[in-house]
Scaffold this motif. Structure first.
Motif, short mmCIF file in Angstrom:
data_model
loop_
_atom_site.label_atom_id
_atom_site.label_comp_id
_atom_site.label_asym_id
_atom_site.label_seq_id
_atom_site.Cartn_x
_atom_site.Cartn_y
_atom_site.Cartn_z
N LYS A 130 66.11 0.81 -13.87
CA LYS A 130 65.85 1.96 -14.73
C LYS A 130 64.36 2.27 -14.80
O LYS A 130 63.92 3.03 -15.65
N ASN A 131 63.60 1.70 -13.86
CA ASN A 131 62.14 1.79 -13.97
C ASN A 131 61.50 2.78 -13.01
O ASN A 131 60.51 3.42 -13.36
N PHE A 177 58.99 4.61 -15.19
CA PHE A 177 59.25 4.49 -16.62
C PHE A 177 58.63 3.18 -17.12
O PHE A 177 59.14 2.09 -16.85
N LEU A 178 57.53 3.30 -17.86
CA LEU A 178 56.87 2.12 -18.39
C LEU A 178 57.57 1.57 -19.62
O LEU A 178 57.44 0.39 -19.95
N SER A 179 58.32 2.43 -20.31
CA SER A 179 59.13 2.03 -21.46
C SER A 179 60.21 3.08 -21.65
O SER A 179 60.33 4.01 -20.84
N ASN A 180 61.00 2.96 -22.71
CA ASN A 180 62.04 3.96 -22.97
C ASN A 180 61.46 5.31 -23.37
O ASN A 180 62.17 6.31 -23.36
N HIS A 181 60.19 5.34 -23.74
CA HIS A 181 59.59 6.57 -24.23
C HIS A 181 58.43 7.07 -23.37
O HIS A 181 58.01 8.21 -23.52
N PHE A 182 57.90 6.25 -22.50
CA PHE A 182 56.66 6.59 -21.81
C PHE A 182 56.84 6.46 -20.30
O PHE A 182 57.35 5.46 -19.82
N LEU A 183 56.43 7.50 -19.56
CA LEU A 183 56.51 7.45 -18.10
C LEU A 183 55.31 8.13 -17.49
O LEU A 183 54.67 9.00 -18.10
N TYR A 224 55.54 11.54 -22.74
CA TYR A 224 55.96 10.67 -23.84
C TYR A 224 57.11 11.33 -24.57
O TYR A 224 57.01 12.47 -25.02
#
Length: 227
Positions: A130-131, A177-183, A224
């Motif tokens: 998912k990254n 995708f660095l996290s669920n909210h930030f890419l 974000y």
């Protein structure tokens, strides 16, 4: 307007295929031209738009759509975790043909203006867990009849091309995708810097002689998501 379409669809797990035929007729569309009007006993001529009577254009064609999605087609084992790669493919093809009638002494055309006979679009997605996501897209169109066809003889514009040239462009999008909210992402349009037709105008003397379109455009950015 009169229109109709009929098609078939097939689905099986991650595969989907569609085939459709379509047809359309349009009547009384507005057309530019010269019009003569009686103002008392003095005739006057004006240039403008008016709904031309009768059949204006007819178009028919066939569309095909194919999509395939395969999950975990490749596993890459690393030192810390295993990466699963999924692939999704989309292919769209259209063949279209038609005619247009303009009235006011303008000859009919054996094609619909600005409508390419062949349109092909292709996209493929690669997703690692998912990254990371990579998308490659292509858009190919055959040549089409320009609106300058209508006025080339009237305005004696012998230097104007009657057809818009065929072209093919490729795009590339990469997302991390660095996290669920930030890419972070990169978006590259027209990667090979191909020349392609822009918005077509009338072909009259007040048109732009040269209507350039964007060449290669590359964007880097962050996104974000607050949801």
């Amino acid at each position: 307007f009169y229109a109709g379409e009929a098609g078939v669809r097939y689905r099986n797990s991650g595969l989907r295929a569609e085939l459709m035929g379509f047809w359309q007729e349009a009547y009384d569309l507005y057309r530019p031209g010269y019009f003569t009007a009686e103002n008392g006993t003095i005739p006057s001529v004006t240039y403008g738009y008016k709904n031309a009577p009768g059949l204006a254009n007819m178009i028919w064609g066939i569309q095909g759509l194919y999509t395939s999605e395969r999950k975990n087609v490749l596993s890459i084992s690393g030192l810390r975790k295993t990466t699963e790669v999924s692939v999704k493919t989309e292919l769209y093809i259209q063949y279209a043909k038609g005619k247009e009638w303009f009235g006011y002494g303008i000859p009919k055309s054996n094609e619909v203006l600005n409508q390419p006979k062949w349109t092909t679009q292709f996209r493929i997605f690669f997703k690692a867990n998912k990254n990371v996501e990579i998308m490659i897209a292509a858009n190919k169109q055959s040549s089409s009849l320009s609106k300058s066809y209508l006025y080339k003889d009237f305005y004696q514009l012998n230097d104007r091309e009657e057809r818009l040239k065929k072209y093919a462009t490729w795009d590339l999008v990469g997302r991390v995708f660095l996290s669920n909210h930030f890419l972070v992402y990169i978006n590259a349009q027209n990667v090979f810097d191909r020349e392609f037709a822009g918005l077509d105008a009338t072909g009259t003397p007040d048109d732009l002689l040269y209507n350039p379109q964007p060449g290669r455009v590359i964007r880097f950015g962050v996104n974000y998501n607050m949801n």
